[in-house]
Design an enzyme around this catalytic site. Structure first.
Site, PDB file in Angstrom:
ATOM      1  N   SER A  60      11.193  28.737  43.454  1.00  0.00           N
ATOM      2  CA  SER A  60       9.926  28.782  44.196  1.00  0.00           C
ATOM      3  C   SER A  60       9.079  27.537  43.919  1.00  0.00           C
ATOM      4  CB  SER A  60       9.117  30.011  43.793  1.00  0.00           C
ATOM      5  OG  SER A  60       9.880  31.186  43.962  1.00  0.00           O
TER       6      SER A  60
HETATM    7  N1  SAH Z   1      12.129  33.521  40.550  1.00  0.00           N
HETATM    8  C1  SAH Z   1      13.127  32.534  40.967  1.00  0.00           C
HETATM    9  C2  SAH Z   1      13.107  32.323  42.473  1.00  0.00           C
HETATM   10  C3  SAH Z   1      14.213  33.073  43.026  1.00  0.00           C
HETATM   11  S1  SAH Z   1      14.535  33.050  44.771  1.00  0.00           S
HETATM   12  C4  SAH Z   1      12.963  31.225  40.235  1.00  0.00           C
HETATM   13  O1  SAH Z   1      12.012  31.076  39.460  1.00  0.00           O
HETATM   14  O2  SAH Z   1      13.813  30.346  40.404  1.00  0.00           O
HETATM   15  C5  SAH Z   1      14.866  34.791  44.951  1.00  0.00           C
HETATM   16  C6  SAH Z   1      16.083  35.327  44.245  1.00  0.00           C
HETATM   17  O3  SAH Z   1      16.140  36.722  44.526  1.00  0.00           O
HETATM   18  C7  SAH Z   1      17.417  34.740  44.706  1.00  0.00           C
HETATM   19  O4  SAH Z   1      18.086  34.172  43.615  1.00  0.00           O
HETATM   20  C8  SAH Z   1      18.170  35.956  45.265  1.00  0.00           C
HETATM   21  O5  SAH Z   1      19.559  35.924  45.037  1.00  0.00           O
HETATM   22  C9  SAH Z   1      17.505  37.111  44.538  1.00  0.00           C
HETATM   23  N2  SAH Z   1      17.649  38.432  45.174  1.00  0.00           N
HETATM   24  C10 SAH Z   1      17.664  38.739  46.491  1.00  0.00           C
HETATM   25  N3  SAH Z   1      17.813  40.063  46.675  1.00  0.00           N
HETATM   26  C11 SAH Z   1      17.884  40.624  45.431  1.00  0.00           C
HETATM   27  C12 SAH Z   1      18.064  41.957  44.954  1.00  0.00           C
HETATM   28  N4  SAH Z   1      18.209  43.005  45.780  1.00  0.00           N
HETATM   29  N5  SAH Z   1      18.079  42.168  43.620  1.00  0.00           N
HETATM   30  C13 SAH Z   1      17.956  41.115  42.746  1.00  0.00           C
HETATM   31  N6  SAH Z   1      17.803  39.842  43.142  1.00  0.00           N
HETATM   32  C14 SAH Z   1      17.772  39.588  44.471  1.00  0.00           C
END
Ligand code: SAH
Length: 205
Positions: A60
């Site tokens: 993000s």
């Molecule tokens: N907080 C992260 C940003 C992640 S982007 C950082 O600091 O880098 C969102 C993430 O959510 C992705 O990696 C995606 O694979 C995950 N995601 C999507 N659906 C999900 C689910 N049902 N359970 C767990 N993770 C999920």
């Protein structure tokens, strides 16, 4: 060691309105570039935009991490659940603030990458590969839950894993998404709608 890039990033976040000094200090300390896999680590790990981390996912943008962290009002010792570990960066920022962080990622390769980096950086974050819709019942209840992917609706199971008085911050919606701050009360919860945002969808398995 990118200290000056990080300083510039923090000043930019401050100008965008995040004024919580503890949050800004944590973001000055966490080495954002190491959370971006080496193959994708461009010059611009500290620009105010999301960066690719592989598997179609992104880390993000710094402002959003700072903003959501500020809204969580993190204090040392707080037990926090994160859904969507991604790179591990947001989890590291929460750990830097002294929180006990549990984080769930649905893509196993990302969960492994994040677990490795947070450990190497010295944070005791627990990362699990799994489906965030189930939460982490063995570790519940949590003082706070942060969701960094967007479900279509508020996941009921996550609300159940929140302590009374605890809060959850999450983007909700398909297409247009709004950040919601949810506070668990004695007999239900209160929803406070916040800013419009854009996150990857929270996938259903
Ligand atoms: N907080 C992260 C940003 C992640 S982007 C950082 O600091 O880098 C969102 C993430 O959510 C992705 O990696 C995606 O694979 C995950 N995601 C999507 N659906 C999900 C689910 N049902 N359970 C767990 N993770 C999920």
């Amino acid at each position: 060691d990118m200290t000056s890039e990080r300083q510039a990033m923090v000043e930019d976040i401050r100008m965008q309105g995040v004024r919580d000094e503890r949050v800004l200090e944590a973001m000055r300390r966490v080495r954002r570039h190491v959370y971006i896999p080496a193959a994708m680590r461009g010059r611009d790990a500290y620009g105010d935009h999301p960066c690719p981390i592989g598997f179609g996912q992104t880390i993000s943008q710094p402002f959003m991490v700072a903003y959501m962290t500020q809204r969580m009002e993190v204090t040392p010792g707080m037990k926090i659940l994160e859904i969507g570990t991604g790179s591990g960066y947001q989890a590291a920022v929460l750990a830097e603030l002294g929180a006990d962080v549990f984080s769930i990622e649905i893509i196993p390769e990302l969960a492994q990458h994040a677990a490795r980096v947070v450990r190497a950086e010295g944070y005791a974050v627990q990362v699990k590969a799994g489906d965030g819709y189930r939460g982490w019942p063995e570790e519940a209840p949590f003082d706070a839950i942060i969701v960094t992917c967007a479900p279509a609706e508020i996941p009921e199971e996550l609300v159940r894993q929140l302590k009374e008085g605890g809060r959850m911050i999450l983007p909700v919606g398909t297409g247009v998404q709004q950040l919601i701050i949810l506070e668990r009360t004695g007999d239900g919860f209160r929803e406070i709608p916040d800013i419009y945002v854009r996150f990857v969808p929270m996938v259903k398995r």
